[in-house]
Structure formats: C-alpha cells, structure tokens
Design a protein around this motif. Structure first.
Motif, mmCIF file in Angstrom:
data_model
loop_
_atom_site.group_PDB
_atom_site.id
_atom_site.type_symbol
_atom_site.label_atom_id
_atom_site.label_comp_id
_atom_site.label_asym_id
_atom_site.label_seq_id
_atom_site.Cartn_x
_atom_site.Cartn_y
_atom_site.Cartn_z
ATOM 1 N N LEU A 1 0.734 -1.073 -0.070
ATOM 2 C CA LEU A 1 0.040 0.119 0.181
ATOM 3 C C LEU A 1 0.903 1.145 0.049
ATOM 4 C CD1 LEU A 1 -2.834 1.266 0.366
ATOM 5 C CD2 LEU A 1 -2.748 1.118 2.813
ATOM 6 N N SER B 1 -5.980 -9.226 -0.676
ATOM 7 C CA SER B 1 -6.176 -7.604 -0.488
ATOM 8 C C SER B 1 -6.016 -7.345 -1.896
ATOM 9 C CB SER B 1 -4.971 -7.263 0.542
ATOM 10 O OG SER B 1 -5.121 -5.822 0.661
ATOM 11 N N ILE C 1 -5.244 -3.772 -3.759
ATOM 12 C CA ILE C 1 -4.449 -2.807 -3.250
ATOM 13 C C ILE C 1 -4.488 -1.793 -4.445
ATOM 14 C CG2 ILE C 1 -2.394 -1.828 -2.196
ATOM 15 C CD1 ILE C 1 -1.903 -4.971 -1.391
ATOM 16 N N TYR D 1 -6.728 -0.125 0.317
ATOM 17 C CA TYR D 1 -6.799 -1.562 0.131
ATOM 18 C C TYR D 1 -8.375 -2.077 0.803
ATOM 19 C CZ TYR D 1 -4.836 -2.502 4.783
ATOM 20 O OH TYR D 1 -4.414 -2.407 5.901
#
Length: 371
Positions: free
Chosen positions: A39, A113, A115, A170
C-alpha cells in the motif's frame, strides 16, 4: 523478497498494469507488514518524493495464516475475543491497521487484499471479483451482502475491512474455505468477566452465522479459488500479457521486519481506553486501562473471613499499576503481594495469614477467568 524492478522496466504510459503476489509466509504479522508495504508504494514521503507506483497499477495479494485472531484497529480485544483461549490454542492475537470486526484465520481461510490507487478504490468491484472466483470454482449460490461481505444462503463466508491513505487504499478480506469452525467460535467468545464488566467506546463486531464454502460445496478446490481470483482480477482491470507481473513473497526486507515488530506491539498498545472491574468472593478491583496497561486503580477492596485486608488492598493496587489487563498479570501481582505487605506493614497479621489468603485469591482468580 518482493521487488518491482521488472514491473518498472515494463511500464508504459497510459497502459494499465497489475502486480499479482502470493505470500508463502504464514506469520500474520509478516503478511500484514507485506500488505502495508505494498500500500505504501502509492504514497509520497520525505525520503520518497515520487511514489514507487503510479495511478496505472493495481495489486492483488493472497496468503494463508497459521491460527490467528485479528481484531480491528478500533476494537477492544477482550470484548471481541478470548485472549486466554487464543493462547491455549497456540494461536496468535493480532491488531490490524484497518477498521472492521474481529476474524479468525487458519490455513483453511484464504486471505486476500485488493490494493489500488485511491481513485480506483471500489469495494463493490473487488468483492464481486471474489464472488466470481467462487462461482467459477463451483460455488454457485454465492451472493454479496450490504457490508461488502459474501454469503451462501443465510451464512457468512467472507468478511471485509478497508484502509485508505492519501494516494492508495486496500480492501482485504477473509474467505472461509475449510476453516476449523469450532476453534473459531471458541476464540471469538469473550470471557464472562470481560463481557459483563468492561465499559469501552470501541467498535463492536457484527456477529453472524458462518459456514465453510467446502461444507456446502465439497468439490471446491481451495487452490482453484486462488487461481480464479487472480483471473477475475486480471479480467476486471483489463490487463494481460507483459502488463501483469507475478511474484511470490518468501522473506521480509528490513523495513517490513521492523513494521512486523511494530504490529506485535500494536496488539496491546493499540487497545482503546476502557474501565473494568474484577469481582470474586474476596476481591473487588476497579481500574482504568490506557493503551493496554492499567493506568488507574480506582478501588481495590480485599476481605478474608469477612475481615477487610486494607494493607493487602493498598499494596495490590500499587502492584497493578502499569501492568497489562488479564489473568496472568493479576496472578503475578498476587504472588508479589505478601512481600509488598510485609514491607509496608509487618505487624497486623498472624503468621501465615497472607500466604493462606493469597492462595484463596489465586484460586478465585483462576475460577473467574475460566467462565
């Protein structure tokens, strides 16, 4: 280690690119550190005035953890879980940096995730990718809920949480494929003493009935779900060929190791302030906790055979200051109590009274924390 060198070499103006990464790590602190590092590559800092990734790159990270309970950034771990049970199970208690509710992970739970640059952040978009991956894997009756979660009929199979920074964001989630649901329920059931006595302005979890995908669809292959999620991700963002960089994460770099250590400290230090009260037949202790430590003991009353043990109560109050909330810290302070009383007031008690009294208190404390 995780590298963007290949991606940066392939970068072309105006062309969408994707990074798809699978973590081989199973430590929850390590995987959260990797996710936060990914991130941060959208962000500017004094040391990094130009972000590593621009607004033309999206990222997907997937991983599995060893047994873990993860509380949200603004949650009280004692109201959301049973830290003693978690420790007895050999599991790990973690506090993540995103909000949301408490979840249980093990190697039967696929974590993901999505992102992205902040302008492309869309939980609706990413949860639909996961639904598509499940359907492509044979789980036909999957639908999204109002909290960007996934359900099969009336049972939840996937929860979500989010983190948004200046330039990046995210959406991450946990997908119950073949998780040990008995351990999940035991770890997420708070102790009675905590549930009934803690007063705290924290974010509570929305508890729902859960089911494993493979309990409903036994033919679903967990690795096929992971493969299909990566395919759905590529299709959703319209990338392919050399515009997709694939990598695996097997180690942490120096900054990620440092961040994993910070996350370990966040479990306790990140706890919101709260008040609590411990009550047994011989003890009534009220206190305030700040950043995971007892900051103020507002009252500490001890009695033995209906006789107030004033010196014991005063000394226990002093011993409890700046200790973590919980059974083990309380028992440790009780073991120190006879010597503390002897130093402060050696005269008023018959020989052996303190030792007998402490034994009674220790047994009461163990009973209190077993319910």
């Amino acid at each position: 280690s995780y590298s963007f060198c290949t991606l940066l070499e392939q970068r072309g103006r105006g062309k969408m690119k994707a990074v798809i990464s699978r973590s081989l790590l199973t430590c929850p602190f390590a995987n959260l550190a990797v996710e936060d590092a990914m991130l941060s590559r959208y962000e500017k800092t004094k040391r990094k005035p130009v972000p590593e990734l621009l607004e033309d790159t999206v990222q997907l990270l997937t991983w599995y953890n060893t047994p873990t309970v993860v509380v949200g950034r603004y949650q009280n771990q004692f109201l959301e879980s049973n830290p003693l049970r978690i420790e007895e199970m050999g599991a790990t208690l973690v506090r993540r940096r995103s909000g949301g509710g408490t979840v249980y992970h093990d190697k039967g739970c696929l974590c993901f995730s999505v992102i992205t640059p902040r302008k492309m952040y869309s939980p609706n978009r990413s949860i639909n990718m996961v639904a598509s991956a499940l359907k492509a894997s044979g789980a036909a009756n999957v639908h999204a809920g109002p909290r960007h979660d996934l359900w099969i009929n009336t049972d939840k199979i996937c929860g979500s949480a989010f983190r948004i920074l200046s330039n990046g964001a995210y959406h991450h989630g946990t997908l119950l494929l073949e998780t040990d649901l008995g351990r999940l329920k035991g770890a997420l059931r708070p102790l009675t003493i905590d549930k009934e006595n803690i007063k705290c302005r924290s974010v509570g979890s929305v508890r729902s009935p859960v089911v494993n995908v493979r309990d409903v669809y036994p033919g679903v292959d967990p690795e096929a779900v992971r493969d299909n999620l990566e395919t759905a991700f590529i299709e959703e963002y319209g990338v392919g060929g050399e515009s997709v960089v694939r990598s695996t994460v097997s180690t942490l770099n120096v900054e990620e190791r440092r961040d994993a250590d910070d996350l370990r400290g966040l479990v306790v230090a990140g706890s919101p302030s709260f008040s609590h009260r411990y009550t047994t037949a011989s003890m009534a202790v009220s206190f305030e906790s700040t950043k995971g430590l007892i900051s103020t003991v507002t009252s500490c009353e001890l009695t033995h055979n209906s006789v107030p043990m004033t010196s014991h109560g005063d000394c226990l109050a002093a011993l409890l200051l700046n200790t973590p909330c919980g059974r083990d810290s309380l028992l440790y302070c009780l073991r120190l109590l006879p010597e503390a009383v002897l130093r402060s007031d050696p005269s008023p008690y018959e020989e052996g009274t303190s030792d007998k009294f402490i034994s009674i208190l220790e047994e009461e404390v163990r009973t209190m924390f077993s319910a």
